[in-house]
Design an enzyme around this catalytic site. Structure first.
Site, PDB file in Angstrom:
ATOM      1  N   THR A   7       0.843  -1.192   0.000  1.00 12.61           N
ATOM      2  CA  THR A   7       0.000   0.000   0.000  1.00 12.61           C
ATOM      3  C   THR A   7       0.877   1.241   0.000  1.00 12.61           C
ATOM      4  O   THR A   7       2.040   1.188   0.406  1.00 12.61           O
ATOM      5  CB  THR A   7      -0.929   0.038   1.235  1.00 12.61           C
ATOM      6  OG1 THR A   7      -1.874   1.089   1.086  1.00 12.61           O
ATOM      7  CG2 THR A   7      -0.145   0.261   2.520  1.00 12.61           C
ATOM      8  N   LYS A  12      -3.526   3.693   6.277  1.00  9.87           N
ATOM      9  CA  LYS A  12      -3.444   2.247   6.505  1.00  9.87           C
ATOM     10  C   LYS A  12      -2.075   1.859   7.054  1.00  9.87           C
ATOM     11  O   LYS A  12      -1.963   1.036   7.960  1.00  9.87           O
ATOM     12  CB  LYS A  12      -3.677   1.490   5.193  1.00  9.87           C
ATOM     13  CG  LYS A  12      -5.111   1.323   4.778  1.00  9.87           C
ATOM     14  CD  LYS A  12      -5.135   0.402   3.580  1.00  9.87           C
ATOM     15  CE  LYS A  12      -6.525   0.161   3.043  1.00  9.87           C
ATOM     16  NZ  LYS A  12      -6.489  -0.816   1.937  1.00  9.87           N
ATOM     17  N   ASP A  68      -7.536  -5.932   1.603  1.00  9.35           N
ATOM     18  CA  ASP A  68      -8.654  -5.228   1.004  1.00  9.35           C
ATOM     19  C   ASP A  68      -9.744  -5.223   2.058  1.00  9.35           C
ATOM     20  O   ASP A  68      -9.923  -6.204   2.796  1.00  9.35           O
ATOM     21  CB  ASP A  68      -9.137  -5.876  -0.288  1.00  9.35           C
ATOM     22  CG  ASP A  68      -9.937  -4.898  -1.155  1.00  9.35           C
ATOM     23  OD1 ASP A  68      -9.840  -3.671  -0.927  1.00  9.35           O
ATOM     24  OD2 ASP A  68     -10.668  -5.344  -2.055  1.00  9.35           O
ATOM     25  N   THR A  69     -10.420  -4.106   2.140  1.00  2.36           N
ATOM     26  CA  THR A  69     -11.437  -3.927   3.159  1.00  2.36           C
ATOM     27  C   THR A  69     -12.722  -3.460   2.510  1.00  2.36           C
ATOM     28  O   THR A  69     -12.691  -2.666   1.579  1.00  2.36           O
ATOM     29  CB  THR A  69     -10.975  -2.878   4.200  1.00  2.36           C
ATOM     30  OG1 THR A  69      -9.844  -3.401   4.896  1.00  2.36           O
ATOM     31  CG2 THR A  69     -12.070  -2.564   5.210  1.00  2.36           C
ATOM     32  N   PHE A 149     -10.529   7.519   8.991  1.00  3.34           N
ATOM     33  CA  PHE A 149     -10.638   7.801   7.568  1.00  3.34           C
ATOM     34  C   PHE A 149     -11.743   6.935   6.972  1.00  3.34           C
ATOM     35  O   PHE A 149     -12.334   6.109   7.648  1.00  3.34           O
ATOM     36  CB  PHE A 149      -9.295   7.555   6.853  1.00  3.34           C
ATOM     37  CG  PHE A 149      -8.764   6.141   6.988  1.00  3.34           C
ATOM     38  CD1 PHE A 149      -8.940   5.226   5.972  1.00  3.34           C
ATOM     39  CD2 PHE A 149      -8.072   5.742   8.126  1.00  3.34           C
ATOM     40  CE1 PHE A 149      -8.450   3.926   6.079  1.00  3.34           C
ATOM     41  CE2 PHE A 149      -7.567   4.445   8.242  1.00  3.34           C
ATOM     42  CZ  PHE A 149      -7.761   3.544   7.214  1.00  3.34           C
ATOM     43  N   GLY A 150     -12.031   7.151   5.695  1.00  9.39           N
ATOM     44  CA  GLY A 150     -13.063   6.354   5.029  1.00  9.39           C
ATOM     45  C   GLY A 150     -14.437   6.579   5.643  1.00  9.39           C
ATOM     46  O   GLY A 150     -14.850   7.718   5.867  1.00  9.39           O
ATOM     47  N   TYR A 151     -15.112   5.488   5.957  1.00 12.35           N
ATOM     48  CA  TYR A 151     -16.474   5.545   6.493  1.00 12.35           C
ATOM     49  C   TYR A 151     -16.506   5.676   8.017  1.00 12.35           C
ATOM     50  O   TYR A 151     -17.572   5.564   8.631  1.00 12.35           O
ATOM     51  CB  TYR A 151     -17.245   4.271   6.095  1.00 12.35           C
ATOM     52  CG  TYR A 151     -17.469   4.119   4.614  1.00 12.35           C
ATOM     53  CD1 TYR A 151     -18.609   4.658   4.002  1.00 12.35           C
ATOM     54  CD2 TYR A 151     -16.572   3.427   3.814  1.00 12.35           C
ATOM     55  CE1 TYR A 151     -18.830   4.504   2.639  1.00 12.35           C
ATOM     56  CE2 TYR A 151     -16.777   3.275   2.449  1.00 12.35           C
ATOM     57  CZ  TYR A 151     -17.916   3.815   1.873  1.00 12.35           C
ATOM     58  OH  TYR A 151     -18.139   3.667   0.508  1.00 12.35           O
ATOM     59  N   ASP A 152     -15.367   5.901   8.649  1.00 11.12           N
ATOM     60  CA  ASP A 152     -15.291   5.929  10.118  1.00 11.12           C
ATOM     61  C   ASP A 152     -16.304   6.866  10.789  1.00 11.12           C
ATOM     62  O   ASP A 152     -16.838   6.524  11.850  1.00 11.12           O
ATOM     63  CB  ASP A 152     -13.878   6.276  10.581  1.00 11.12           C
ATOM     64  CG  ASP A 152     -12.899   5.113  10.390  1.00 11.12           C
ATOM     65  OD1 ASP A 152     -13.334   4.025   9.963  1.00 11.12           O
ATOM     66  OD2 ASP A 152     -11.702   5.300  10.667  1.00 11.12           O
ATOM     67  N   ARG A 178      -9.598  -4.364  10.747  1.00 11.73           N
ATOM     68  CA  ARG A 178      -8.194  -4.450  10.335  1.00 11.73           C
ATOM     69  C   ARG A 178      -7.345  -4.939  11.511  1.00 11.73           C
ATOM     70  O   ARG A 178      -6.467  -5.772  11.338  1.00 11.73           O
ATOM     71  CB  ARG A 178      -7.698  -3.107   9.817  1.00 11.73           C
ATOM     72  CG  ARG A 178      -6.298  -3.198   9.193  1.00 11.73           C
ATOM     73  CD  ARG A 178      -5.888  -1.958   8.439  1.00 11.73           C
ATOM     74  NE  ARG A 178      -6.631  -1.834   7.190  1.00 11.73           N
ATOM     75  CZ  ARG A 178      -7.569  -0.914   6.959  1.00 11.73           C
ATOM     76  NH1 ARG A 178      -7.886  -0.022   7.878  1.00 11.73           N
ATOM     77  NH2 ARG A 178      -8.193  -0.872   5.804  1.00 11.73           N
TER      78      ARG A 178
END
Length: 196
Positions: A7, A12, A68-69, A149-152, A178
């Site tokens: 990555t 991450k 991958d998440t 980050f992301g949908y947190d 994760r």
């Protein structure tokens, strides 16, 4: 033990290093001079993780792992799932656009159940190993918090009243999807390292 995490996502990378601690030297794609955009064309999280790990191992011949998440929302039949990072059409890793679309899709739905799932593919000495981490919870009706980050800001894990973005890294890194997958990875790496 030095190992490549396939990555260049700084969030991450930071998260993985925090979870693994000082037992392993985790290096990024950038650290090994890999600047290509590794394809993620799989139909599942497992396929994407393996595709990334295999690419790095085949090209650089270095032990590595990739993840991958996906956020899987029950009322949406498991969507966005493998498309979580690109959920909003025409975007790539645009968290705000992805969250707006998710809230719009769920606007009339009382079923807010969701789960985050991470799959890690490890290639160690040419052998493939997979690890999965899962955390169940629900999608809030609006964003809360500034961490993560992301949908947190939307995801509220089971047993908590606050979103991942409100709970902060210390809590998230103990209970997240994760973290659970990485702990399995770390346990395996420690055991395999002791054998060598």
């Amino acid at each position: 033990m030095k190992i490549v995490f396939a990555t260049n996502n700084k969030n991450k990378l930071h998260e993985i290093r925090e979870i693994l601690g000082n037992n392993f030297e985790i290096v990024s794609l950038n650290d090994i001079g890999c600047h290509e955009d590794i394809p993620e064309t799989g139909n599942t999280l497992e396929e994407n993780a393996l595709q990334k790990a295999r690419y790095v191992y085949d090209k650089y011949h270095i032990d590595c792992f990739a993840d991958d998440t996906g956020l899987e929302v029950e009322a949406l039949g498991g969507a966005p799932g493998v498309h979580s990072a690109r959920y909003a059409e025409g975007t790539d890793h645009d968290s705000e656009a992805n969250m707006r679309k998710l809230l719009y899709e769920l606007r009339y739905d009382k079923n807010r159940k969701a789960q985050f799932r991470t799959v890690i593919a490890l290639i160690l000495h040419g052998e493939l190993h997979e690890f999965e981490g899962l955390v169940r919870g629900k999608i809030g009706t609006e964003k809360h918090g500034t961490e993560g980050f992301g949908y947190d800001p939307l995801f509220i894990p089971e047993g908590y009243d606050e979103s991942f973005a409100e709970l902060g890294d210390d809590v998230k890194n103990k209970i997240s999807h994760r973290a659970r997958a990485v702990r399995k990875l770390a346990d395996y790496l420690v055991k395999s390292h002791l054998k060598t």
